[in-house]
Design a protein around this motif. Structure first.
Motif, PDB file in Angstrom:
ATOM      1  N   THR A   1       0.682  -1.203   0.037  1.00 54.48           N
ATOM      2  CA  THR A   1       0.032   0.030   0.015  1.00 54.48           C
ATOM      3  C   THR A   1       1.078   1.335   0.216  1.00 54.48           C
ATOM      4  N   GLY A   2       1.978   1.168   0.337  1.00 57.48           N
ATOM      5  CA  GLY A   2       2.682   2.406   0.675  1.00 57.48           C
ATOM      6  C   GLY A   2       1.881   2.938   2.176  1.00 57.48           C
ATOM      7  N   ASP A   3       2.566   4.265   2.189  1.00 59.57           N
ATOM      8  CA  ASP A   3       1.891   5.069   3.471  1.00 59.57           C
ATOM      9  C   ASP A   3       0.656   5.607   3.010  1.00 59.57           C
ATOM     10  N   PHE A   4      -0.433   5.108   3.671  1.00 59.94           N
ATOM     11  CA  PHE A   4      -1.781   5.852   3.231  1.00 59.94           C
ATOM     12  C   PHE A   4      -2.840   6.184   4.318  1.00 59.94           C
ATOM     13  N   LYS A   5      -3.684   6.951   3.873  1.00 63.24           N
ATOM     14  CA  LYS A   5      -4.888   7.032   4.737  1.00 63.24           C
ATOM     15  C   LYS A   5      -6.084   7.358   3.511  1.00 63.24           C
ATOM     16  N   PHE A   6      -7.278   7.104   3.922  1.00 60.47           N
ATOM     17  CA  PHE A   6      -8.141   7.514   2.842  1.00 60.47           C
ATOM     18  C   PHE A   6      -9.032   8.989   3.338  1.00 60.47           C
ATOM     19  N   ASP A   7      -8.122   9.905   2.556  1.00 60.37           N
ATOM     20  CA  ASP A   7      -8.731  11.171   2.973  1.00 60.37           C
ATOM     21  C   ASP A   7      -9.642  11.569   1.961  1.00 60.37           C
ATOM     22  N   GLN A   8     -10.687  11.817   2.364  1.00 62.65           N
ATOM     23  CA  GLN A   8     -12.055  12.072   1.504  1.00 62.65           C
ATOM     24  C   GLN A   8     -12.222  13.374   0.933  1.00 62.65           C
ATOM     25  N   THR A   9     -11.429  14.244   1.467  1.00 61.58           N
ATOM     26  CA  THR A   9     -11.464  15.367   1.085  1.00 61.58           C
ATOM     27  C   THR A   9     -10.172  16.044   0.843  1.00 61.58           C
ATOM     28  N   PRO A  10      -9.214  15.370  -0.241  1.00 63.16           N
ATOM     29  CA  PRO A  10      -7.862  15.915  -0.125  1.00 63.16           C
ATOM     30  C   PRO A  10      -7.675  17.354  -0.695  1.00 63.16           C
ATOM     31  N   VAL A  11      -6.571  18.020  -0.328  1.00 62.52           N
ATOM     32  CA  VAL A  11      -6.659  19.204  -0.630  1.00 62.52           C
ATOM     33  C   VAL A  11      -6.239  19.385  -2.238  1.00 62.52           C
ATOM     34  N   ASP A  12      -5.689  18.535  -2.844  1.00 57.95           N
ATOM     35  CA  ASP A  12      -5.377  18.564  -4.271  1.00 57.95           C
ATOM     36  C   ASP A  12      -6.511  18.010  -5.020  1.00 57.95           C
ATOM     37  N   ARG A  13      -7.582  17.242  -4.322  1.00 56.78           N
ATOM     38  CA  ARG A  13      -8.589  16.688  -5.160  1.00 56.78           C
ATOM     39  C   ARG A  13      -8.371  15.470  -5.733  1.00 56.78           C
ATOM     40  N   ASN A  14      -7.127  15.174  -5.529  1.00 54.18           N
ATOM     41  CA  ASN A  14      -6.643  13.633  -6.153  1.00 54.18           C
ATOM     42  C   ASN A  14      -7.042  12.725  -4.908  1.00 54.18           C
ATOM     43  N   SER A  15      -8.021  12.185  -5.059  1.00 55.84           N
ATOM     44  CA  SER A  15      -8.443  11.201  -3.854  1.00 55.84           C
ATOM     45  C   SER A  15      -7.797   9.948  -4.223  1.00 55.84           C
ATOM     46  N   SER A  16      -8.079   8.956  -3.280  1.00 57.09           N
ATOM     47  CA  SER A  16      -7.584   7.695  -3.193  1.00 57.09           C
ATOM     48  C   SER A  16      -7.993   7.026  -4.559  1.00 57.09           C
ATOM     49  N   ASP A  17      -7.356   6.239  -5.258  1.00 61.53           N
ATOM     50  CA  ASP A  17      -7.992   5.563  -6.437  1.00 61.53           C
ATOM     51  C   ASP A  17      -8.762   4.205  -5.923  1.00 61.53           C
ATOM     52  N   PHE A  18      -9.740   4.663  -5.490  1.00 62.34           N
ATOM     53  CA  PHE A  18     -10.799   3.305  -5.257  1.00 62.34           C
ATOM     54  C   PHE A  18     -11.181   2.386  -6.345  1.00 62.34           C
ATOM     55  N   ALA A  19     -11.167   2.729  -7.550  1.00 67.14           N
ATOM     56  CA  ALA A  19     -11.780   1.808  -8.713  1.00 67.14           C
ATOM     57  C   ALA A  19     -10.535   1.136  -8.780  1.00 67.14           C
ATOM     58  N   ALA A  20      -9.074   1.615  -8.860  1.00 67.48           N
ATOM     59  CA  ALA A  20      -7.813   0.703  -9.086  1.00 67.48           C
ATOM     60  C   ALA A  20      -7.771  -0.229  -8.079  1.00 67.48           C
ATOM     61  N   MET A  21      -8.128   0.102  -6.664  1.00 71.87           N
ATOM     62  CA  MET A  21      -7.835  -0.789  -5.766  1.00 71.87           C
ATOM     63  C   MET A  21      -8.811  -1.844  -5.751  1.00 71.87           C
ATOM     64  N   SER A  22     -10.122  -1.352  -6.109  1.00 71.05           N
ATOM     65  CA  SER A  22     -11.211  -2.674  -6.055  1.00 71.05           C
ATOM     66  C   SER A  22     -10.853  -3.527  -7.167  1.00 71.05           C
ATOM     67  N   ARG A  23     -10.521  -3.014  -8.209  1.00 75.63           N
ATOM     68  CA  ARG A  23     -10.286  -3.818  -9.310  1.00 75.63           C
ATOM     69  C   ARG A  23      -9.164  -4.874  -9.124  1.00 75.63           C
ATOM     70  N   LEU A  24      -8.069  -4.565  -8.235  1.00 73.92           N
ATOM     71  CA  LEU A  24      -7.082  -5.395  -7.907  1.00 73.92           C
ATOM     72  C   LEU A  24      -7.726  -6.328  -7.096  1.00 73.92           C
ATOM     73  N   GLY A  25      -8.454  -6.037  -6.055  1.00 75.98           N
ATOM     74  CA  GLY A  25      -9.093  -6.901  -5.126  1.00 75.98           C
ATOM     75  C   GLY A  25     -10.042  -7.931  -6.051  1.00 75.98           C
ATOM     76  N   ASP A  26     -10.700  -7.302  -7.076  1.00 77.09           N
ATOM     77  CA  ASP A  26     -11.429  -8.267  -7.820  1.00 77.09           C
ATOM     78  C   ASP A  26     -10.891  -9.256  -8.852  1.00 77.09           C
ATOM     79  N   GLU A  27      -9.585  -8.937  -9.135  1.00 76.28           N
ATOM     80  CA  GLU A  27      -8.828  -9.804 -10.001  1.00 76.28           C
ATOM     81  C   GLU A  27      -8.067 -10.723  -8.945  1.00 76.28           C
ATOM     82  N   GLY A  28      -7.908 -10.418  -7.753  1.00 76.81           N
ATOM     83  CA  GLY A  28      -7.490 -11.351  -6.889  1.00 76.81           C
ATOM     84  C   GLY A  28      -6.115 -11.042  -6.376  1.00 76.81           C
ATOM     85  N   VAL A  29      -5.862 -10.623  -5.117  1.00 74.09           N
ATOM     86  CA  VAL A  29      -4.658 -10.331  -4.398  1.00 74.09           C
ATOM     87  C   VAL A  29      -4.158 -11.470  -3.697  1.00 74.09           C
TER      88      VAL A  29
END
Lengths: 554, 554
Positions: A162-190
């Motif tokens: 994961t690297g260092d992370f939190k789930f900041d839902q209102t990040p200052v630069d509006r680049n929020s966590s890439d939920f889609a990419a993460m759940s895609r990885l989960g669906d493909e199988g980690v």
């Protein structure tokens, strides 16, 4: 991907488990090694005189030809601070995001290896392929912009860090966590997840950096004098919010402190920090503006003795100092071990007459708390789980969280640095350990200070040293000159004359006795003197200074 | 009381303001001095090798005949730990509550001055009268039983010192704070209040010890193995709750750790700790009972390296160790500076396989938070206010609280140790300062370690020492033997042979140059060697070891 027979996937840490700092994780498949992160760690209180600690990479040096690259998740020192040392020994390409590469460049330039290093900028769309292994990246939110998680596709399956992370839902630069990419990885199988354990013993969610922005706004609306704002130089989002508030409230921003200048410059050039150039104020110009039009951005939120804030508080900074009426914001939490330093700086600032704002109101952590760690686990749905990046108690708390969301207890590995997890046919078990350890850096010396030197420093720091010099006659064995006692760090010589005189006599007596007993070997003479003196001094003072007898012949 | 012309009431601290620890407050009226508390402090990280720090009492020693007594508010080390040293120099009667006297007795016995000391047991009904001054006491709640606040009636008015307190509304021993006595003092009129600032930057109320009792109950109802409970030995209320839970759940209690044994024995004898004798288990007998019938009460909640808990965790305790399945409770918050020690012990316990319960769920502070400090101020309604017992930032926060409840800002005094508040005709102003400072205790030495010794220890701890020994010919000035270099705490000798060889040659060259230049004074020879070597080593290593040239003649 094809499965290759008799080949083993192994995962281990050379730094970062059972500790906070010097992160370095390794994924090896057959003859191919990828390294993730190359961090440093600040020394423990017991490591006297040591500047920095980095991972021992001798395992990688023995398998140099297998190492194909280093992937860096983000630009914090505990992830990039050991990179120069690593690359000097193992010159392989580095893969990191744009800002991270910007920060790395400065370090490599300082170390004189920038031109010999291949740096690749990657982002969440990049894929990097090697013989067996394939790396891709996903965007996370953390206390530095452009942080990435890493997925390594292996013939056995996906290994995600994961690297260092939190789930900041209102990040200052509006680049929020890439939920889609993460759940895609989960669906493909980690197959295996390595996840950040820093706040695994903190319930709930970590606050958003947006909340700090709100608090910054309140500070700006109340302050009538200058605002001095100290935080980590790498916390670009927070610094952005200070610039935004300054623009809103009509203040200019002066930047003091080497790393604050350096990091804001790089971040501004690369577009991660946005402000109009005319908002900047040279520190030399601070005196020329009214106090309510000034913000000073400074390093020193950890109370570091030589930082800009500390020097300003002690009026030891050339260009700026703290004045009555200033509002000083210390926007960080003391790292364990720094509490007293920070407390002392705050006290000093209050004594000057400044108002000081510190504590949880003006800081949030960059690491996710328990509910965020659960969310990451539920997105990734890993078969195997390896908590990393934390002291043992944090990793243990993280293991419990993984059990709560359904990872089988037998599929969770609590590792020490060097311990391997070996996976064959999707079946993991703990393998043997590779060599791991720490390399101490003291000044220019890398690894030339070890346990004996540290033990001596500890002895010297507690009770000092006594050097006893005496010259014996080569022929008769009698004392020709001395004994002279020189003491450092033991007692005030002037107030302890009597004690040292007695010690002197004792050495003479001991040597006379040796002479009478026909003891002539120098090692015996020395150990007799050392023992007698040590006993005497402990009796008299309950201290055990280091004793160094120097016996000469003439 | 009559007002005596030209006489001054002065109030000051010899320890305890601008710091946590070594509390000692002084009330002087004309030729009469009363001292309140005589505490110790643990050394700062910079005080290498120092065991303890106590107040410098030279002002009191110069005015010995004026000192009439010492009043002690409660039995914590930061209030009684400097008493033996004080009484050895100024032998006056001591006034303290029953439990406090019990704890003091042990200390005086150890120091060999018990028989020469007059100890008076006082309680909330006692009045002690001197020529001008009259002392009375009121009950408070704190993390040790039998804590008192002190009121000193002076010809100018009442001076009240709260001692350490919180307002525990549900205290374990049912002896709640004496609200009646406090409000009576307030109604009669308090001239000056000195109040505990420890938690002045914490909003709200501090939790009751009763809440810890609830948490202890939960631990006992869940634990299936042994329970190991570590807390401060002086927290008798908490220890009482452990005994109560043990009785309720059918467990026996073994006590390990010197101070835990000592304090529980005294508290039990004096009736402050109540249990049936047959609940006690000798540590030797632990092995003989089933694991679910055992509680081990231990010292070591601060991670102290030599404490019972730490030794048990390292399997270095003779009678008990920690086993998988044990539940270990660490019922304290780390004192700033101890966080890493405590963290390391928790990690070690988890590694053994114990379950560890720590943090705010199982601990409450003994000091009142902001709302309690306001309540104390509103009960006492003082004209003048002196925040004490805290670092400067805490005292400053306390001053703000006092302003909020209506004390005039000009009537609040933020003092340094030694600063006096002088009151004449109920009118207070800051007077001159009396001598104040700290006395460092290292082993048996009291005050024989000062700044020079500490500076040397710091140098030695960071980069070690090099001793250079060389013998010159008395006649020719040429080198007869040496130079020999002995290094300790600098570098690994084996791995730095080249460096030390070069250093050796440099010393020879420097001495040859001195000889050629006709430099003959030893001090010049030494400083030339020291400078040349220091430059060379800094160049090569960026370190500055202490350099000790020893030049002999033969």
């Amino acid at each position: 991907m094809l499965k290759h027979d008799n080949k083993v996937l192994s995962i281990f840490a050379l730094g970062g488990v059972g500790e906070i700092g010097k992160n370095m994780y390794v994924v090896q498949y057959d003859n191919e090694i990828l390294v993730i992160d190359a961090g440093l760690k600040f020394p423990d209180a017991g490591m006297l005189g040591i500047d920095l600690v980095i991972p021992d990479i001798s395992y990688l040096m023995e398998h140099k030809e297998k190492v194909k690259g280093v992937l860096i998740t983000h630009g914090h020192e505990d992830h990039i601070g050991g990179l120069s040392y690593f690359l000097k020994n193992i010159n392989v390409p580095v893969y990191a995001s744009k800002l991270t590469v910007g920060l790395i460049k400065g370090k490599l330039r300082e170390a004189g290896i920038l031109r010999n290093t291949t740096l690749h900028v990657v982002d969440s769309h990049s894929k990097v392929s090697f013989q067996y292994l394939k790396a891709s990246f996903f965007r996370t939110t953390h206390s530095i912009p452009d942080s990435l998680g890493v997925c390594i596709d292996t013939p056995e399956g996906k290994v995600v860090y994961t690297g260092d992370f939190k789930f900041d839902q209102t990040p200052v630069d509006r680049n929020s966590s890439d939920f889609a990419a993460m759940s895609r990885l989960g669906d493909e199988g980690v197959l295996a997840l390595l996840s950040d354990s820093t706040n695994a013993d903190k319930p709930g969610f970590t606050g958003s950096e947006w909340e700090v922005g709100q608090a910054i706004g309140r500070v700006f609306s109340h302050a009538t004098g200058r605002i001095i704002f100290a935080t980590f130089a790498s916390n670009i989002h927070r610094i952005q919010q200070v610039f935004d508030a300054a623009a809103r409230f009509g203040r200019k921003v002066a930047i003091v402190g080497k790393s604050m200048k350096n990091v804001t410059k790089i971040a501004h050039e690369l577009g991660y920090l946005q402000f109009e150039n005319d908002i900047l104020l040279e520190p030399e110009e601070i005196q020329r503006l009214p106090v309510d039009q000034i913000v000073i951005l400074a390093t020193g939120s950890q109370g570091e003795p030589m930082s800009a804030l500390n020097r300003m508080a002690r009026s030891a900074h050339r260009k700026a100092d703290v004045m009555p009426g200033d509002t000083v914001v210390i926007a960080s939490t003391p790292i364990p071990g720094n509490e007293r330093h920070v407390g002392r700086v705050i006290d000093q600032l209050f004594r000057i007459g400044a108002d000081v704002i510190y504590g949880p109101d003006i800081h949030v952590s960059g690491h996710g708390s328990q509910e965020e760690l659960k969310l990451m686990l539920n997105l990734m749905k890993p078969k195997y789980f390896i908590p990393v990046h934390g002291e043992f108690r944090m990793m243990r708390a993280h293991a419990r969280i993984a059990e709560q969301v359904g990872v089988l207890p037998g599929n969770i590995f609590l590792l020490n640095n060097g311990d391997t997890v070996e996976i064959v046919d999707q079946d993991a078990r703990q393998g043997g350990a590779v060599h791991a350890g720490q390399v101490l850096i003291d000044g220019l010396g890398v690894g030339d200070v070890g346990n004996i030197v540290l033990r001596d420093r500890k002895l010297l720091s507690e009770d000092g040293i006594l050097v006893i010099v005496v010259t014996l006659c080569r022929r008769t064995g009698k004392i020709l000159s001395g004994p002279n006692i020189i003491s450092r760090g033991f007692v005030y010589v002037r107030e302890s004359e009597e004690l040292l005189d007695e010690a002197n006599q004792l050495v003479s007596q001991t040597l006379a006795q040796c002479h009478a007993d026909q003891v002539k070997e120098w090692s015996s003479l020395k150990s007799n003197v050392r023992d007698a003196l040590s006993r005497f001094l402990y009796d008299q003072t309950r201290r055990r200074p280091m004793i160094l007898p120097i016996i000469m012949e003439a």
